[in-house]
Write a protein that holds these residues in place. Structure first.
Motif, PDB file in Angstrom:
ATOM      1  N   LEU A  47       0.889  -1.211   0.099  1.00  0.00           N
ATOM      2  CA  LEU A  47       0.195  -0.017  -0.166  1.00  0.00           C
ATOM      3  C   LEU A  47       0.865   1.339   0.310  1.00  0.00           C
ATOM      4  O   LEU A  47       1.968   1.340   0.508  1.00  0.00           O
ATOM      5  N   PHE A  48       0.232   2.336  -0.406  1.00  0.00           N
ATOM      6  CA  PHE A  48       0.913   3.768  -0.496  1.00  0.00           C
ATOM      7  C   PHE A  48       0.066   4.617  -0.294  1.00  0.00           C
ATOM      8  O   PHE A  48      -0.879   4.746  -0.987  1.00  0.00           O
ATOM      9  N   ILE A  49       0.125   5.270   0.859  1.00  0.00           N
ATOM     10  CA  ILE A  49      -1.102   6.371   1.482  1.00  0.00           C
ATOM     11  C   ILE A  49      -0.677   7.579   0.771  1.00  0.00           C
ATOM     12  O   ILE A  49       0.326   8.174   0.856  1.00  0.00           O
ATOM     13  N   LEU A  50      -1.553   8.224  -0.109  1.00  0.00           N
ATOM     14  CA  LEU A  50      -1.090   9.542  -0.456  1.00  0.00           C
ATOM     15  C   LEU A  50      -2.396  10.534  -0.137  1.00  0.00           C
ATOM     16  O   LEU A  50      -3.551  10.451  -0.050  1.00  0.00           O
ATOM     17  N   GLY A  51      -1.738  11.758   0.483  1.00  0.00           N
ATOM     18  CA  GLY A  51      -2.586  12.872   0.757  1.00  0.00           C
ATOM     19  C   GLY A  51      -2.586  13.977  -0.288  1.00  0.00           C
ATOM     20  O   GLY A  51      -3.060  13.685  -1.553  1.00  0.00           O
ATOM     21  N   GLY A  52      -2.046  15.117  -0.006  1.00  0.00           N
ATOM     22  CA  GLY A  52      -2.035  16.020  -1.014  1.00  0.00           C
ATOM     23  C   GLY A  52      -1.120  16.268  -2.002  1.00  0.00           C
ATOM     24  O   GLY A  52      -0.926  16.836  -3.286  1.00  0.00           O
ATOM     25  N   GLY A  53       0.006  15.118  -1.945  1.00  0.00           N
ATOM     26  CA  GLY A  53       1.042  14.911  -3.062  1.00  0.00           C
ATOM     27  C   GLY A  53       2.066  16.199  -2.836  1.00  0.00           C
ATOM     28  O   GLY A  53       2.675  16.551  -3.992  1.00  0.00           O
ATOM     29  N   SER A  54       2.092  16.909  -1.818  1.00  0.00           N
ATOM     30  CA  SER A  54       2.531  18.195  -1.897  1.00  0.00           C
ATOM     31  C   SER A  54       4.085  18.218  -1.222  1.00  0.00           C
ATOM     32  O   SER A  54       4.801  19.323  -1.248  1.00  0.00           O
ATOM     33  N   ASN A  55       4.419  16.739  -0.754  1.00  0.00           N
ATOM     34  CA  ASN A  55       5.814  16.976  -0.242  1.00  0.00           C
ATOM     35  C   ASN A  55       6.469  15.758  -0.480  1.00  0.00           C
ATOM     36  O   ASN A  55       6.964  14.841   0.202  1.00  0.00           O
ATOM     37  N   MET A  56       6.324  15.567  -1.724  1.00  0.00           N
ATOM     38  CA  MET A  56       7.007  14.155  -2.391  1.00  0.00           C
ATOM     39  C   MET A  56       7.611  14.205  -3.757  1.00  0.00           C
ATOM     40  O   MET A  56       6.940  15.116  -4.740  1.00  0.00           O
ATOM     41  N   LEU A  57       8.732  13.708  -4.142  1.00  0.00           N
ATOM     42  CA  LEU A  57       9.243  13.544  -5.603  1.00  0.00           C
ATOM     43  C   LEU A  57       9.164  12.205  -5.889  1.00  0.00           C
ATOM     44  O   LEU A  57       9.851  11.329  -5.396  1.00  0.00           O
ATOM     45  N   LEU A  58       8.528  12.127  -6.650  1.00  0.00           N
ATOM     46  CA  LEU A  58       8.155  10.837  -7.462  1.00  0.00           C
ATOM     47  C   LEU A  58       9.185  10.164  -8.338  1.00  0.00           C
ATOM     48  O   LEU A  58       9.176  11.079  -9.715  1.00  0.00           O
ATOM     49  N   THR A  59      10.385   9.405  -7.996  1.00  0.00           N
ATOM     50  CA  THR A  59      11.182   9.301  -9.146  1.00  0.00           C
ATOM     51  C   THR A  59      11.010   7.833  -9.915  1.00  0.00           C
ATOM     52  O   THR A  59      11.727   7.555 -10.668  1.00  0.00           O
ATOM     53  N   GLN A  60       9.777   7.261  -9.536  1.00  0.00           N
ATOM     54  CA  GLN A  60       9.571   5.987 -10.321  1.00  0.00           C
ATOM     55  C   GLN A  60       7.969   5.791 -10.073  1.00  0.00           C
ATOM     56  O   GLN A  60       7.347   6.413  -9.350  1.00  0.00           O
ATOM     57  N   ASP A  61       7.562   4.857 -10.884  1.00  0.00           N
ATOM     58  CA  ASP A  61       6.206   4.392 -10.803  1.00  0.00           C
ATOM     59  C   ASP A  61       5.877   3.615  -9.396  1.00  0.00           C
ATOM     60  O   ASP A  61       6.971   3.096  -8.763  1.00  0.00           O
ATOM     61  N   ILE A  62       4.756   3.861  -8.808  1.00  0.00           N
ATOM     62  CA  ILE A  62       4.619   3.168  -7.569  1.00  0.00           C
ATOM     63  C   ILE A  62       4.069   1.953  -7.833  1.00  0.00           C
ATOM     64  O   ILE A  62       2.779   1.685  -8.387  1.00  0.00           O
ATOM     65  N   ASP A  63       4.669   0.658  -7.406  1.00  0.00           N
ATOM     66  CA  ASP A  63       4.293  -0.492  -7.679  1.00  0.00           C
ATOM     67  C   ASP A  63       3.480  -1.030  -6.362  1.00  0.00           C
ATOM     68  O   ASP A  63       3.855  -1.842  -5.758  1.00  0.00           O
TER      69      ASP A  63
END
Ligand code: EPU
Length: 337
Positions: A45-61
């Motif tokens: 699982l990956f819990i996502l809020g507003g996505g304002s404090n993350m850097l996605l360097t890959q797809d989320i498996d």
């Protein structure tokens, strides 16, 4: 409630990175969250809020659960204080304005910070002399494993500078569902000592500022320095301001007497990373679609189609150069995924 396969997260992260979730679901109530967690016990699982404090360097498996719980209300009050509760999925700035419109004091200095309420305790967000911990009363969170709701008091959260228990001891174990703040109804503690707030108020000849005046001043300053994620992808400060031992700092300061710093204890000083990065020559620099903001060197930006890896490469180059020049390691504030 539908689980969507191969879902683009571009609109769900303020950097605007076009990475994909293997599966995605948005939950709108605590009951829905409970069902999804219960039915996906053996799923990554990956819990996502507003996505304002993350850097996605890959797809989320993994199955990405977007926490979209809405609602805000007064839950208790006396003559002096009011306790307001916001569900995790409320937009932070709209929540702040809702409190200010009712003349409740305490959050005004944190106007216009991007993101949702539910993630504010995770890194004890702060700006212009205020931090969440100053007004935080408690939050409720669902245990991912058994779906029980636990209340975390302020003491239990172990707040520090951009730090809390949610980044350490209970990392990935809970989903914050709501947060309660204790705000003032009268005798507001107006705090305009930080940075340019008093200057901004003086420009408007305001000598006795209200909560709205302070909020407006903060909004003006933030707009002048920080890019709007809707116009230019970014995650606010990319790095934390490093905390350095005074004994080490004194040696560095002799070589760079113009270096800015704030004493934070008898033994430690905080150095503004923005200053270090600017001195290292990165302010306003662009590398393809990744870059460093022209008005605030702490902020990395996506000019359009940068990948998370490209932005991370810029971050690494900045960290290496700052270390070579000053002997100070600066750490990312955003979560690198
Ligand atoms: N500075 C520079 N060059 C720059 C940026 C800053 O020299 O490009 C110097 C400034 O001149 C000033 C000092 O660094 O002397 C501090 O700058 P500023 O007041 O802009 O704040 P900051 O330390 O860079 C922190 C928070 C911000 C918050 C501001 C205002 C962190 C990591 N960042 O930035 O938070 O808005 O203070 O309170 O603590 C965020 O976390 O996303 C964020 C934007």
């Amino acid at each position: 409630m539908n689980i969507l396969p191969h879902f683009s997260l571009k609109k769900h992260n303020t950097f605007g990175i076009d990475a994909f979730a293997k599966k995605f679901i948005a939950v709108h109530t605590v009951a829905e969250l409970e069902i999804v967690l219960n039915q996906n016990q053996n799923t990554e699982l990956f819990i996502l809020g507003g996505g304002s404090n993350m850097l996605l360097t890959q797809d989320i498996d993994a199955l990405v659960i977007h926490v979209d719980l809405k609602g805000k209300k007064i839950i208790k009050e006396n003559d002096d204080f009011v306790w307001v509760e916001s569900q995790a999925g409320e937009n932070w700035h709209e929540f702040v304005l809702w409190t200010i419109n009712q003349d409740f004091g305490g959050l005004e200095n944190m106007s216009l910070i991007p993101g949702n309420v539910g993630t504010t305790p995770v890194q004890n967000i702060g700006a212009y002399g205020a931090e969440i911990k100053d007004t935080f009363a408690y939050c409720e969170a669902m245990n991912i494993e058994n779906q029980e709701i636990k209340t975390f008091t302020k003491d239990e959260c172990n707040f520090g500078y951009r730090e809390s228990i949610f980044k350490h001891e209970v990392k990935n174990q809970f989903v914050i569902t709501s947060v309660v703040f204790k705000l003032t109804k009268k005798n507001h503690k107006i705090n305009i000592s930080y940075g340019d707030i008093s200057g901004e108020l003086a420009k408007k000849n305001i000598t006795n500022p209200t909560l709205v005046d302070v909020s407006n001043a903060v909004i003006t300053i933030r707009k002048s320095k920080l890019p709007d994620p809707k116009e230019l992808g970014n995650s606010g400060s990319f790095f934390k301001n490093p905390i350095v031992l005074k004994s080490d700092f004194e040696k560095i300061h002799q070589r760079f007497p113009e270096m800015k710093f704030y004493e934070i204890s008898d033994t430690e000083v905080k150095v503004p990373a923005g200053w270090l990065i600017e001195q290292a020559g990165f302010k306003g620099k662009r590398f393809g679609d990744a870059g460093v903001h022209k008005n605030q060197a702490l902020v990395l930006v996506n000019y359009g189609n940068a990948t998370g890896k490209e932005i991370l490469n810029v971050a690494h180059e900045i960290q290496d150069t700052v270390f070579k020049l000053f002997g100070i390691r600066i750490e990312a504030e955003v979560n690198i995924i």
